[in-house]
Design a protein around this motif. Structure first.
Motif, mmCIF file in Angstrom:
data_model
loop_
_atom_site.group_PDB
_atom_site.id
_atom_site.type_symbol
_atom_site.label_atom_id
_atom_site.label_comp_id
_atom_site.label_asym_id
_atom_site.label_seq_id
_atom_site.Cartn_x
_atom_site.Cartn_y
_atom_site.Cartn_z
ATOM 1 N N TRP A 146 0.816 -1.214 0.000
ATOM 2 C CA TRP A 146 0.000 0.000 0.000
ATOM 3 C C TRP A 146 0.846 1.258 0.000
ATOM 4 O O TRP A 146 0.550 2.223 -0.721
ATOM 5 N N LEU A 147 1.923 1.279 0.807
ATOM 6 C CA LEU A 147 2.760 2.473 0.896
ATOM 7 C C LEU A 147 3.508 2.712 -0.417
ATOM 8 O O LEU A 147 3.618 3.860 -0.884
ATOM 9 N N TYR A 148 3.977 1.653 -1.028
ATOM 10 C CA TYR A 148 4.678 1.742 -2.308
ATOM 11 C C TYR A 148 3.776 2.359 -3.376
ATOM 12 O O TYR A 148 4.172 3.293 -4.082
ATOM 13 N N TYR A 149 2.540 1.864 -3.485
ATOM 14 C CA TYR A 149 1.617 2.378 -4.487
ATOM 15 C C TYR A 149 1.193 3.817 -4.177
ATOM 16 O O TYR A 149 1.027 4.639 -5.091
ATOM 17 N N THR A 150 1.024 4.121 -2.908
ATOM 18 C CA THR A 150 0.644 5.480 -2.526
ATOM 19 C C THR A 150 1.738 6.469 -2.890
ATOM 20 O O THR A 150 1.468 7.562 -3.417
ATOM 21 N N ILE A 151 2.985 6.094 -2.625
ATOM 22 C CA ILE A 151 4.118 6.970 -2.966
ATOM 23 C C ILE A 151 4.212 7.162 -4.476
ATOM 24 O O ILE A 151 4.455 8.275 -4.956
#
Length: 199
Positions: free
Chosen positions: A60-65
C-alpha cells in the motif's frame, strides 16, 4: 489470500482490470495514470489506487508513494505548459490591450497567496490539472507551486492509501462519504480564505 469482498471489488474492475492489478507493470500503470490525471486526463487516481492496494495490501505504501510522486510530476509538466502558453500568447494579449499594470497587480496578489491557491487543487476534488495550468499561466512562483503540490498530494492520496490499507474493501464508500466531504469542507475554507486575501 483475498477475502470474498476484496475479490468481488477486484472483479468489478473487469477481467482486463484484474489482470493489470496483478501484473508486474501495475506500478508503472499507476504511475502513468497518476501523471496523465495531473496533465490532461479527465480521470481520478483514487479508484485505481484503491483497487491496487486491495489487490496487494502489503504494498500500500509503495503504491501510494508512486501515485503522489507521479501526480506531482504531472502537475509540474502542466505548470510549465501553462507558463509556455503565457510566454507565447499571454504576454502578447497583455501588451495588445495595455494591461501590464493590471496584470502586475493581479500577479502580485496571486503570487503572495499562491500556496493556498495550489493547495486547493492538490487537496480537494477540484481538478489539480486546472490549478497547475493556471499556476503556470499566472506565473506563480515555481517553488511555492511545487511545495504546495507536494503537501496537498501527500494529504489527499496519503489519506486514500492509508484508509484503504486500514479498512480494506470498505474504503471506497468510506472515502466517497467522509474523506471527500472533509476535502470539500477544507476546500471551501481555503477558497474563502483565498478570496478574502485577494480582495
Amino acid at each position: 489470500m483475498d477475502t470474498p469482498v476484496e475479490q468481488r471489488y477486484i472483479d468489478e474492475v473487469g477481467k482486463h482490470g484484474a489482470r493489470w492489478l496483478r501484473s508486474r507493470c501495475a506500478g508503472w500503470i499507476l504511475a502513468a495514470i497518476s501523471f496523465a490525471e495531473s496533465v490532461f486526463a479527465p480521470i481520478l487516481i483514487d479508484p485505481f489506487l484503491i483497487a491496487l492496494i486491495l489487490a496487494r495490501r502489503e504494498r500500500w505504501l509503495y503504491y501510494t508513494i508512486i501515485a503522489i510522486v507521479f501526480s506531482v510530476i504531472g502537475g509540474v509538466v502542466a505548470y510549465f505548459l501553462g507558463a509556455l502558453f503565457f510566454d507565447f500568447i499571454g504576454t502578447w494579449v497583455i501588451g495588445f490591450y495595455g494591461l501590464e499594470d493590471e496584470f502586475a497587480a493581479i500577479h502580485k496578489r496571486l503570487d503572495s497567496n499562491g500556496f493556498v491557491f495550489v493547495l486547493i487543487g492538490a487537496l480537494t476534488p477540484i481538478p489539480y490539472k486546472l490549478v497547475a495550468l493556471a499556476s503556470g499561466l499566472a506565473q506563480i512562483n515555481f517553488m511555492t507551486f511545487f511545495f504546495a503540490s507536494v503537501v496537498g498530494r501527500i494529504l489527499r492520496l496519503g489519506l486514500v492509501g492509508g484508509a484503504t490499507y486500514i479498512v480494506g474493501p470498505h474504503a471506497l464508500p468510506l472515502i466517497r462519504k467522509h474523506l471527500l466531504q472533509l476535502a470539500y469542507v477544507i476546500g471551501i475554507i481555503l477558497i474563502v480564505y483565498f478570496i478574502v486575501r485577494l480582495l
